[in-house]
Motif scaffolding. Structure first.
Motif, PDB file in Angstrom:
ATOM      1  N   THR A  81       8.860  -0.225   2.328  1.00 25.50           N
ATOM      2  CA  THR A  81       8.084  -1.156   1.509  1.00 25.50           C
ATOM      3  C   THR A  81       6.865  -0.287   1.021  1.00 25.50           C
ATOM      4  OG1 THR A  81       6.836  -1.550   3.603  1.00 25.50           O
ATOM      5  CG2 THR A  81       8.720  -2.725   3.223  1.00 25.50           C
ATOM      6  N   VAL A  82       5.904  -0.956   0.271  1.00 27.61           N
ATOM      7  CA  VAL A  82       4.695  -0.348  -0.026  1.00 27.61           C
ATOM      8  C   VAL A  82       3.763  -1.302   0.245  1.00 27.61           C
ATOM      9  CG1 VAL A  82       3.350   0.196  -2.322  1.00 27.61           C
ATOM     10  CG2 VAL A  82       5.920   0.508  -2.345  1.00 27.61           C
ATOM     11  N   ALA A  83       2.439  -0.625   0.754  1.00 22.72           N
ATOM     12  CA  ALA A  83       1.419  -1.499   1.368  1.00 22.72           C
ATOM     13  C   ALA A  83       0.531  -2.088   0.178  1.00 22.72           C
ATOM     14  CB  ALA A  83       0.609  -0.625   2.280  1.00 22.72           C
ATOM     15  N   TYR A  84       0.610  -3.436   0.244  1.00 25.11           N
ATOM     16  CA  TYR A  84      -0.512  -4.187  -0.525  1.00 25.11           C
ATOM     17  C   TYR A  84      -1.851  -4.324  -0.034  1.00 25.11           C
ATOM     18  CZ  TYR A  84      -2.323  -8.213  -3.430  1.00 25.11           C
ATOM     19  OH  TYR A  84      -3.087  -9.098  -4.123  1.00 25.11           O
ATOM     20  N   ARG A  85      -3.030  -3.514  -0.854  1.00 29.61           N
ATOM     21  CA  ARG A  85      -4.151  -3.633  -0.387  1.00 29.61           C
ATOM     22  C   ARG A  85      -4.450  -2.980   1.001  1.00 29.61           C
ATOM     23  NH1 ARG A  85      -7.165  -5.917  -4.423  1.00 29.61           N
ATOM     24  NH2 ARG A  85      -6.155  -7.378  -5.557  1.00 29.61           N
ATOM     25  N   GLY A  86      -3.422  -2.137   1.485  1.00 29.98           N
ATOM     26  CA  GLY A  86      -3.374  -1.711   2.698  1.00 29.98           C
ATOM     27  C   GLY A  86      -3.343  -2.778   3.941  1.00 29.98           C
ATOM     28  N   VAL A  87      -3.113  -4.197   3.522  1.00 33.84           N
ATOM     29  CA  VAL A  87      -3.127  -5.217   4.548  1.00 33.84           C
ATOM     30  C   VAL A  87      -1.779  -5.906   4.631  1.00 33.84           C
ATOM     31  CG1 VAL A  87      -4.382  -7.270   5.052  1.00 33.84           C
ATOM     32  CG2 VAL A  87      -5.411  -5.497   3.961  1.00 33.84           C
ATOM     33  N   MET A  88      -0.869  -5.900   3.374  1.00 26.43           N
ATOM     34  CA  MET A  88       0.476  -6.638   3.408  1.00 26.43           C
ATOM     35  C   MET A  88       1.313  -5.693   3.193  1.00 26.43           C
ATOM     36  SD  MET A  88      -1.072 -10.329   1.861  1.00 26.43           S
ATOM     37  CE  MET A  88       0.486 -11.390   2.462  1.00 26.43           C
ATOM     38  N   LEU A  89       2.630  -6.216   3.126  1.00 27.90           N
ATOM     39  CA  LEU A  89       3.806  -5.323   2.715  1.00 27.90           C
ATOM     40  C   LEU A  89       4.402  -6.142   1.582  1.00 27.90           C
ATOM     41  CD1 LEU A  89       5.713  -4.880   6.217  1.00 27.90           C
ATOM     42  CD2 LEU A  89       4.141  -3.399   4.954  1.00 27.90           C
TER      43      LEU A  89
END
Length: 475
Positions: free
Chosen positions: A359-367
């Protein structure tokens, strides 16, 4: 029926307690519980019990912005940090929300909610927040040393320090040169016959004062909260400036670190041999030496550093590749940690397993692609709590936005593009495990900055809707 909550937080450590505090203040009325695998709160600060255990970040930035640090030491002991966390949980009304001894095994998203399976039953929630840190609490990195079965002494890993271990008068070899080894050596040297720090290669050391002189002055002149905020801001600015200087002018920072060390160990040849790494500052985390205690122990003769490889263990100690034998009654294998994403929880969405490493981290908070799920991760170049608190506040903003518009779920949708590692250090413990962690992209909001000053300004204003798919609650 399983217990249902608006939000479930996994982990009652530094991140989980902070998340609960923010949730209670910014989203009053939200039902939540904290699922904690251990029998006490504190996370890392309850787990590690080795001699001298302390923070390697200053407490004015590692502590919460909403609760001033009143301790007298900037680099605080593990016991004092644990007391701070317990006091925060008690005063914040968080303790009744913690389910101790409740290890999360899996979490499945189906039918518009998360079903969380634990060793003590099943829970459901609308939003799941993993505040598990990234250490594997059940195992530490332990190399397979040749000849270990021949060794007659005792081998200990710091992560599992025996409470009854008496090292008084012992000859001790500490294998490693990271933060744990640097903490252990001066603590053990106080009562051991002799301590040797055996390292394969050197690490950069930063000598910092044990107490913050500005804090002492301001506490006598300003209210505690104001003094804390001023010192916190000063430390953020200094640490960020030092990091940027290290990346742009590494030679200057190398010289500065050397001058710091020479103030406690006036032996240039010794520093050249044992404290001059081949890499640049901040390619790996710097090790903090509070008050120069490691160098003082070396200068006194109570400790030494040996830079060499291990050939094998023998009955009486450790044989080095250069032929020397280090006699040892006790060997401490401070050889690193094992990193583990999301606490090792098995995630699935709609029956399909989620591999965090893909996966890729969204804003370093979500996946990306995972609805109503957040995770907490700190900075690699600054105190964990700085970024963790921004993450907590972002999650609360997202929940408020969803409630205001009647949304049942929020799912980040990645736009195609290059990927790079989420953790950007060259340290061995990071390199061994980075494939297990989410990646980051090359454009906002899929990048993770290592700059608190920028994040502190942009994160509270970030567009909640960007690259996010929302669905409404069914009528």
């Amino acid at each position: 029926m399983p217990d249902h909550y608006d939000v479930l937080i996994i982990g009652a450590g530094l991140s989980g307690i902070g998340a609960a505090w923010r949730l209670g203040r910014l989203r009053p009325g939200t039902t939540y519980a904290i699922l904690e695998a251990r029998d006490d709160l504190g996370g890392t600060w309850d787990l590690f019990r080795y001699p001298g255990v302390r923070s390697d970040s200053d407490m004015f930035t590692l502590s919460y912005p909403f609760r001033p640090w009143h301790g007298d030491r900037s680099m605080a002991s593990g016991a004092s940090i644990l007391r701070y966390l317990r006091d925060t949980a008690r005063d914040g009304g968080i303790l009744p929300h913690i389910r101790f001894g409740t290890r999360v095994r899996s979490a499945a998203r189906d039918g518009g909610r998360w079903t969380v399976t634990t060793g003590k039953g099943t829970f459901t929630c609308d939003f799941l927040y993993a505040c598990t840190g990234y250490y594997d609490y059940d195992s530490g990195h332990q190399p397979d040393f040749p000849g270990l079965a021949d060794y007659r002494g005792r081998l200990v890993h710091p992560q599992f320090w025996p409470p009854d271990l008496d090292h008084t008068g012992a000859r001790i070899v500490v294998i490693g040169s990271g933060a744990t080894a640097v903490t252990l050596v001066p603590a053990l040297a106080a009562t051991a016959a002799h301590v040797t720090m055996l390292q394969r290669s050197p690490t950069y050391m930063a000598v910092l004062p044990e107490r913050d002189p500005l804090a002492g002055v301001l506490r006598n002149r300003l209210p505690a909260g104001v003094a804390h905020r001023v010192v916190r801001a000063k430390n953020v600015l200094v640490s960020q400036a030092f990091y940027q200087l290290a990346r742009r002018r590494p030679a200057r920072v190398r010289a500065l670190l050397r001058r710091m060390a020479l103030g406690h160990l006036d032996d240039p040849a010794y520093l050249d041999e044992h404290f001059t790494p081949a890499y640049e500052p901040w390619d790996q985390r710097l090790c903090v030496v509070p008050g120069g205690d490691l160098f003082d122990a070396i200068r006194s003769g109570a400790a030494e550093v040996v830079t060499a490889g291990i050939e094998r263990f023998e009955a009486g100690g450790v044989r080095l590749t250069d032929g020397r034998l280090l006699g040892a009654d006790l060997v401490v294998s401070a050889t690193g940690l094992v990193l583990q994403p999301l606490g090792g929880i098995d995630l699935s969405v709609g029956g399909t397993p989620v591999d965090p490493g893909s996966t890729v981290a969204y804003r370093g908070v979500m996946l990306g692609g995972v609805p109503n799920f957040a995770f907490c991760i700190g900075y690699t170049n600054a105190s964990w709590t700085l970024r963790a608190d921004l993450s907590h506040r972002y999650v609360c903003r997202l929940l408020a936005h969803m409630a205001r518009h009647g949304y049942a779920s929020a799912t980040p949708r990645e736009r195609p593009g290059p990927r790079r590692p989420l953790l950007d250090l060259t340290s061995g413990y990071v390199q061994r495990s980075r494939h297990l962690f989410p990646a980051q992209g090359d454009h906002d909001p899929w990048t993770v900055r290592q700059n608190y000053l920028i994040d502190a300004v942009t994160s509270p204003r970030a567009d909640i809707r960007r690259d996010m798919t929302f669905t409404r609650s069914p009528r």
